[in-house]
Design an enzyme around this catalytic site. Structure first.
Site, PDB file in Angstrom:
ATOM      1  N   HIS A   1       0.833  -1.201   0.000  1.00 61.08           N
ATOM      2  CA  HIS A   1       0.000   0.000   0.000  1.00 61.08           C
ATOM      3  C   HIS A   1       0.872   1.257   0.000  1.00 61.08           C
ATOM      4  O   HIS A   1       0.652   2.176  -0.796  1.00 61.08           O
ATOM      5  CB  HIS A   1      -0.912  -0.012   1.230  1.00 61.08           C
ATOM      6  CG  HIS A   1      -1.777   1.192   1.359  1.00 61.08           C
ATOM      7  ND1 HIS A   1      -3.090   1.204   0.968  1.00 61.08           N
ATOM      8  CD2 HIS A   1      -1.526   2.430   1.840  1.00 61.08           C
ATOM      9  CE1 HIS A   1      -3.599   2.398   1.192  1.00 61.08           C
ATOM     10  NE2 HIS A   1      -2.661   3.167   1.733  1.00 61.08           N
ATOM     11  N   GLU A   2       1.865   1.280   0.881  1.00 63.20           N
ATOM     12  CA  GLU A   2       2.736   2.460   0.967  1.00 63.20           C
ATOM     13  C   GLU A   2       3.602   2.598  -0.282  1.00 63.20           C
ATOM     14  O   GLU A   2       3.893   3.716  -0.716  1.00 63.20           O
ATOM     15  CB  GLU A   2       3.601   2.402   2.225  1.00 63.20           C
ATOM     16  CG  GLU A   2       2.822   2.374   3.529  1.00 63.20           C
ATOM     17  CD  GLU A   2       1.776   3.467   3.667  1.00 63.20           C
ATOM     18  OE1 GLU A   2       2.006   4.593   3.171  1.00 63.20           O
ATOM     19  OE2 GLU A   2       0.716   3.205   4.255  1.00 63.20           O
TER      20      GLU A   2
ATOM     21  N   HIS B   1       1.755   4.507  -2.937  1.00 65.93           N
ATOM     22  CA  HIS B   1       1.923   5.950  -2.758  1.00 65.93           C
ATOM     23  C   HIS B   1       3.289   6.387  -3.285  1.00 65.93           C
ATOM     24  O   HIS B   1       3.403   7.373  -4.014  1.00 65.93           O
ATOM     25  CB  HIS B   1       1.844   6.332  -1.274  1.00 65.93           C
ATOM     26  CG  HIS B   1       0.492   6.232  -0.666  1.00 65.93           C
ATOM     27  ND1 HIS B   1      -0.581   6.994  -1.069  1.00 65.93           N
ATOM     28  CD2 HIS B   1       0.029   5.466   0.365  1.00 65.93           C
ATOM     29  CE1 HIS B   1      -1.634   6.706  -0.331  1.00 65.93           C
ATOM     30  NE2 HIS B   1      -1.294   5.776   0.549  1.00 65.93           N
TER      31      HIS B   1
END
Length: 152
Positions: free
Chosen positions: A67-68, A71
């Site tokens: 998820h990170e 980003h």
């Protein structure tokens, strides 16, 4: 798991799922409470919550890392990296990353309960916050309050 291991894991996940290298730092931040991790826009570093690793294990941690990294890679590429952006949601689906992490099972804080009783009419008050008995009186008869018990 220490700092070098988490750095290596993030680099491996980046190459495996995104086919792009992770060139910045990944660290555990023990101050994170309500989130699994965060991507820092200015430094491009990733901070992860160590408690998620302790409670849920490496599988959940890899999901948070993916998820990170979504980003990270979108921000580096100059595309939409925010949760609401279409690019971000499409990349999440592509790499099978969770949009939100699991809720943390936190030990319930001991909730203190204070009990007071009116000396005149014996009406009992149950409060979560302590009352200054010199300042406050019974709402029914204006009698003085006395503390009965404090339970935690």
């Amino acid at each position: 798991m220490d700092e070098q291991e988490i750095q290596r894991l993030v680099e491996e996940v980046s190459l495996q799922y995104f086919e792009m290298p992770f060139l910045h730092k990944a660290v555990f931040n023990n101050r994170l409470r309500t989130t699994g991790g965060r991507y820092l826009l200015k430094s491009h570093n990733i901070e992860l919550n160590y408690r998620y690793y302790e409670v849920y294990g490496e599988e959940e941690l890899v999901g948070i890392i993916k998820h990170e990294l979504c980003h990270y890679h979108l921000h580096i590429a100059g595309r939409g990296y925010k949760h609401r952006d279409r690019d971000f949601r499409e990349l999440l689906k592509k790499v099978d990353a969770p949009r939100f992490c699991k809720r943390m099972i936190n030990e319930e804080k001991e909730k203190k309960i204070y009990k007071y009783e009116c000396m005149e009419c014996s009406l009992q008050y149950v409060r979560r916050r302590q009352i200054n008995t010199k300042r406050y009186v019974c709402g029914k008869c204006k009698g003085k309050l006395k503390p009965i018990s404090k339970t935690s």
